[in-house]
Design an enzyme around this catalytic site. Structure first.
Site, PDB file in Angstrom:
ATOM      1  CB  VAL A  59      12.341  86.388  17.327  1.00 19.82           C
ATOM      2  CG1 VAL A  59      11.037  87.092  17.023  1.00 19.82           C
ATOM      3  CG2 VAL A  59      13.518  87.108  16.672  1.00 19.82           C
ATOM      4  CE1 TYR A  60      17.975  87.284  17.177  1.00 17.30           C
ATOM      5  CE2 TYR A  60      19.279  88.390  18.850  1.00 17.30           C
ATOM      6  CZ  TYR A  60      18.924  88.228  17.529  1.00 17.30           C
ATOM      7  OH  TYR A  60      19.518  89.002  16.571  1.00 17.30           O
ATOM      8  N   GLY A  61      16.327  82.747  20.931  1.00 18.19           N
ATOM      9  CA  GLY A  61      16.379  81.693  21.926  1.00 18.19           C
ATOM     10  C   GLY A  61      15.327  80.612  21.782  1.00 18.19           C
ATOM     11  CB  ALA A  64      17.617  85.038  24.083  1.00 13.49           C
TER      12      ALA A  64
END
Length: 326
Positions: free
Chosen positions: A52-54, A73
């Site tokens: 779920v990053y970025g 990410a």
């Protein structure tokens, strides 16, 4: 750079871990390759990311592309590591909401299997070194989640797994389940831990120390407050980077005291803050979300600093009387 053994795996990871939560925002896509390359050149062999990053709206900030226009990410990281993948220990995670569907989150077999394939594809690799359950899932029995991780290890898609943001009792339960069912056990836990927020010390750290798990600490500089007091002049600071709050007056007061001690010792605030954290029992590595190469260099230097007993005691005493942070 110094290294620690991750749990009982025998794998050595750098005491400073490169965090990628804001990849695509800060650093932007163009600068991310340089940050990753600089990390490897400094001896950092441990990189932390998540599915779920970025590219989630929670990471939005003025001047950055909208979430819908950003890459994940993991994808940015995979491209930056092209040709050097075997030099690093990659940690990623799943649990969070990744789509509009009712089953697009959690720790069910359905979701984990789907997300591990997504992460592998994004990063252009055929295995993940350390795979975390990003948060507890009250809707899925822990036994089911651990069985999936055991299967993925046997399939060679992950090497080890860990638990992120899980309380000590649940980590202990996971160890019991793994032992009872002759399955692979968690190697590490990931939790927020720093000089200001020490809640991990109450139960989680003693449990990890007793049972041989490593703690990988995130937010080791408390959103930058324990890195450089100039962070107070930024428009976006602390948990505001993730749509949260800024710093409280009590937190700022503690940081100023740490800064005063650091100057007396001829060290930088970030060096002292990280050195204290890395001295704590069971802490193997601290995740630093460096947004620039300069920040990365400054934080990496802390891995080589040893504070003496009197210095550690002085720092520990700063919040020892505060129940919420002791």
């Amino acid at each position: 750079m110094r290294y620690s053994i991750l749990g009982s795996t025998g794998v050595k990871v750098s005491r400073i871990c490169l965090g990628t939560a804001t990849f695509g925002v800060a650093p932007n896509v163009e600068d991310a390759d340089g940050v990753v390359g600089a990390a490897l050149d400094l001896g950092i062999n441990f990189v932390d990311t998540a599915d779920v990053y970025g590219d989630m709206p929670v990471f939005d900030r003025p001047g950055a592309p909208a979430a819908s226009d950003r890459e994940a990410a993991e994808q940015i990281l995979g491209r930056a590591l092209r040709g050097r993948r075997d030099e690093v220990v990659i940690a990623t995670k799943s649990h969070g909401q990744v789509g509009p569907g009712i089953n697009d989150r959690g720790l069910s077999r359905r979701h984990i299997v789907r997300q591990i394939e997504t992460s592998l594809r994004r990063m252009g690799t055929d295995y993940i070194d350390l795979y975390y359950a990003h948060n507890p899932d009250p809707d899925t029995p822990l036994e089911q989640t651990l069985a999936v991780y055991d299967d993925l290890i046997r399939q060679g898609k992950i090497r080890y797994f860990g638990l992120s943001n899980h309380p000590a009792w649940q980590v202990t339960e996971a160890l019991w389940i793994a032992d009872d069912r002759r399955q692979h056990a968690p190697a590490a836990t990931q939790v927020k831990y720093n000089l200001i927020d020490r809640s991990a010390q109450h139960e989680l750290a003693p449990a990890c120390h007793r049972f041989g798990l490593s703690i990988v600490a995130y937010a080791p500089l408390h959103g930058g407050l324990l890195a450089d007091l100039r962070v107070l002049d930024r428009e976006v600071a602390g948990d505001q980077r993730f749509s949260g709050r800024g710093f409280s007056e009590s937190e700022i007061a503690i940081a100023r005291e740490v800064d005063t001690l650091s100057r007396e010792w001829g060290l930088a605030l970030n060096q002292v803050s990280l050195a204290w954290l890395l001295s704590r029992p069971a802490v193997a590595s601290a995740i630093v979300g460096a947004e620039t190469i300069d920040e990365l260099h400054a934080n990496a230097s802390a891995a080589d600093i040893d504070l003496d007993v009197s210095q550690l005691e002085a720092l520990t005493a700063l919040t020892s009387g505060t129940a919420a942070m002791s």
